[in-house]
Design a protein around this motif. Structure first.
Motif, PDB file in Angstrom:
ATOM      1  N   ARG A  84      -1.545   1.980  -1.694  1.00  0.00           N
ATOM      2  CA  ARG A  84      -0.968   1.703  -0.334  1.00  0.00           C
ATOM      3  C   ARG A  84      -0.805   0.594   0.177  1.00  0.00           C
ATOM      4  N   SER A  85      -1.552  -0.170  -0.252  1.00  0.00           N
ATOM      5  CA  SER A  85      -1.487  -1.790  -0.424  1.00  0.00           C
ATOM      6  C   SER A  85      -0.512  -2.962  -0.874  1.00  0.00           C
ATOM      7  N   ASP A  86      -0.685  -1.898  -2.453  1.00  0.00           N
ATOM      8  CA  ASP A  86       1.083  -2.047  -3.460  1.00  0.00           C
ATOM      9  C   ASP A  86       1.953  -2.124  -3.398  1.00  0.00           C
ATOM     10  N   MET A  87       2.075  -0.856  -1.811  1.00  0.00           N
ATOM     11  CA  MET A  87       3.394  -0.421  -1.357  1.00  0.00           C
ATOM     12  C   MET A  87       4.304  -1.125  -0.481  1.00  0.00           C
ATOM     13  N   ILE A  88       3.042  -2.018   0.138  1.00  0.00           N
ATOM     14  CA  ILE A  88       4.069  -3.198   1.285  1.00  0.00           C
ATOM     15  C   ILE A  88       3.731  -4.307   0.394  1.00  0.00           C
ATOM     16  N   ALA A  89       2.811  -4.235  -0.675  1.00  0.00           N
ATOM     17  CA  ALA A  89       3.606  -5.634  -1.182  1.00  0.00           C
ATOM     18  C   ALA A  89       4.907  -5.465  -2.142  1.00  0.00           C
ATOM     19  N   LEU A  90       5.592  -4.863  -2.346  1.00  0.00           N
ATOM     20  CA  LEU A  90       6.727  -4.442  -3.228  1.00  0.00           C
ATOM     21  C   LEU A  90       7.627  -4.726  -2.470  1.00  0.00           C
ATOM     22  N   LEU A  91       7.504  -3.606  -1.117  1.00  0.00           N
ATOM     23  CA  LEU A  91       8.546  -3.837   0.032  1.00  0.00           C
ATOM     24  C   LEU A  91       8.555  -5.401   0.228  1.00  0.00           C
ATOM     25  N   LEU A  92       7.693  -5.851   0.281  1.00  0.00           N
ATOM     26  CA  LEU A  92       8.170  -7.651   0.851  1.00  0.00           C
ATOM     27  C   LEU A  92       8.406  -8.017  -0.377  1.00  0.00           C
ATOM     28  N   ALA A  93       8.582  -7.453  -1.973  1.00  0.00           N
ATOM     29  CA  ALA A  93       8.638  -8.314  -3.066  1.00  0.00           C
ATOM     30  C   ALA A  93      10.529  -8.027  -2.985  1.00  0.00           C
ATOM     31  N   VAL A  94      10.524  -7.087  -2.709  1.00  0.00           N
ATOM     32  CA  VAL A  94      11.827  -6.684  -3.183  1.00  0.00           C
ATOM     33  C   VAL A  94      12.942  -7.221  -1.935  1.00  0.00           C
TER      34      VAL A  94
END
Ligand code: ATP
Length: 365
Positions: A84-94
Motif C-alpha cells: 500500500r505504501s509502495d503504491m503511493i510512492a510509485l504514483l508519486l514517482a511516475v
C-alpha cells in the motif's frame, strides 16, 4: 461588433459566449497487489499523468490505491501493508502530483463500502455472474476432469461483488471519466448501468449520478511475457511473466530475453497468429510512441534477437527515471503517510457529501 464588407456595407455580428464545458471528475484506482508492471504503466499510469497535465483548472482528479479490492485474493497482511505504501510512492514517482490530484487509500474512506451495499441491492446476481473476471475465476475453480465439480472454497463473495465496489469507488465522487486499461471495459459498463439503476429508482426527475465515461489508453493491452494468452498481471504466479517498474536493467534484459515468441522468420505484427512477437512490438510501440505496425515494419527483415535487444533498450529508457524516483521516495515513509492522509481528508469530504444525498434519496437519512 461591427465590420465592413468589400462593397462598403456595414454588417453587425453578435458575439455569444460559448457554453463553458462542464468540469470533469476523473477517477481511477490501482490494487496494492505488488509493484506495478509495464501493463499498469502504459495502460493506466502514463495516461493518468497525461490527463493531469491536460486537465482544466476546474477538473478534479482522484487516484486511489484500492486495498479492499486486493483482499479478494489471499494476502499476507505484512506484505499488503508494505505494498500500500509502495503504491503511493510509485504514483508519486511516475509523476502524479498531490497538489493537483487527490492520492488516497480506498480503505481510508468508509463511504465506498456503504455506497457499495446500497448499489449492490440494485443489481442482480445473474448480471455479476456474467462478468468475464468472475467467469475466469469460476473456470479456475472448476475441476478439469469433472465440469460439475467446483472448488467453492476459492470463490469468495468479494470476487463476485468486486465490480459493485468498483462502481461505488467511481460514483462516490460522482465521477464523469474513468481512465483505465481496456481490460476494465466491462466493469465500467456495469458502473454505468448501476448509476442508471440508482437514478431510475431514486432520482427520476434529476439525474443524480452522471453515467461515467470509460477513457481507454492509446496503448494496447500488454500480455504476459511467458503466456501471451493472458494479460500481464501483478498477481500472476510466474514472476518471469512481467516486468515491474522497479526492475534493474539486468532484470529487464533477462525477462525480455526469456519472453515467449515463435519460430516464424522475420517480424510481423499479427496478434492472433503471433501473440508473443506482437506483444513485444506492443511494448516497443508503447515505449517509443510509434504504432506496433510501424515497429514491425522497421524489424521486418530482422530476427527475434534484434527485436528483443531493441525492446530491452526502450524499456530500460522508459523505466530508469521512475525507478530512481521510487527508490528515493521509498525512504521517505513519513512524507508518504502525509500524502495519503491529506488525500484521505479531501476524498472523504467529497464522498461524504455524496453519501449524505444518497441517504436522503434512499430514505436512510
Ligand atoms: P492484479 O494482477 O493484482 O489483478 P493488475 O495488474 O491486473 O492487478 P489492477 O491494479 O487491477 O492491475 O489495474 C490497474 C490499472 O492497470 C487498470 O486501469 C487496468 O486496466 C490496467 N492494467 C492492468 N493490467 C494491464 C495490462 N496487462 N495491460 C494494460 N493495462 C493493464
Amino acid at each position: 461588433v461591427g465590420a465592413e464588407t468589400d462593397a462598403g456595407a456595414s454588417v453587425r455580428f453578435t458575439v455569444v459566449d460559448a457554453p463553458k464545458p462542464r468540469p470533469r471528475v476523473i477517477f481511477s484506482g490501482i490494487q496494492p497487489t505488488g509493484i506495478p508492471h509495464l501493463g499498469n504503466y502504459f495502460g493506466a499510469l502514463v495516461n493518468w499523468v497525461k490527463l493531469q497535465a491536460e486537465a482544466g483548472a476546474d477538473d478534479k482528479l482522484l487516484f486511489s490505491v484500492v486495498g479492499w479490492h486486493a483482499l479478494t485474493l489471499p494476502q499476507d497482511p505484512r506484505k499488503l501493508a508494505a505494498a500500500r505504501s509502495d503504491m503511493i510512492a510509485l504514483l508519486l514517482a511516475v509523476g502524479i502530483d498531490p497538489k493537483r490530484s487527490v492520492i488516497f487509500h480506498q480503505d481510508h474512506v468508509q463511504a465506498h463500502t456503504e455506497l457499495s451495499w446500497i448499489l449492490g441491492c440494485l443489481i442482480s446476481v445473474g448480471r455479476l455472474q456474467r462478468m468475464t473476471t468472475w467467469k475466469s475465476r469460476l473456470a479456475v475453480a472448476r475441476n478439469a476432469n469433472d465440469e460439475s465439480e467446483i472448488d467453492d472454497s476459492v470463490l469468495n463473495t468479494g470476487l463476485l461483488t468486486y465490480p459493485v465496489l468498483q462502481a461505488a469507488d467511481i460514483l462516490a465522487y460522482k465521477s464523469t471519466h474513468v481512465p483505465v486499461g481496456d481490460d476494465q471495459q466491462q466493469h465500467i459498463e456495469l458502473a454505468r448501468d448501476i448509476a442508471d439503476a440508482f437514478n431510475r429508482a431514486y432520482s427520476k426527475k434529476r439525474r443524480f449520478f452522471s453515467l461515467p465515461d470509460l477513457m481507454t489508453t492509446p496503448s494496447k493491452r500488454i500480455l504476459s511475457l511467458t503466456d501471451p494468452s493472458a494479460k500481464m498481471s501483478k498477481s500472476a504466479f510466474d514472476p518471469k511473466s512481467r516486468i515491474e517498474l522497479t526492475h534493474t536493467a539486468a532484470e529487464i534484459t533477462t525477462r525480455i530475453r526469456g519472453a515467449t515468441t515463435d519460430s516464424i522468420q522475420g517480424i510481423t505484427y499479427d496478434p492472433v497468429a503471433r501473440p508473443g512477437t506482437s506483444n513485444l512490438l506492443t511494448i516497443l510501440a508503447a515505449c517509443t510512441g510509434e504504432s506496433a505496425e510501424a515497429c514491425a515494419a522497421r524489424f521486418a527483415s530482422r530476427d527475434h534477437g534484434a527485436l528483443k535487444a531493441a525492446v530491452t533498450e526502450a524499456v530500460e529508457a522508459a523505466l530508469a527515471q521512475p525507478r530512481k524516483e521510487f527508490t528515493r521516495l521509498r525512504a521517505e515513509q513519513t512524507y508518504l503517510a502525509d500524502v495519503a492522509a491529506e488525500g484521505a481528508v479531501k476524498a472523504r469530504e467529497m464522498a461524504d457529501a455524496t453519501l449524505r444525498e444518497v441517504r436522503k434519496l434512499t430514505g436512510l437519512a
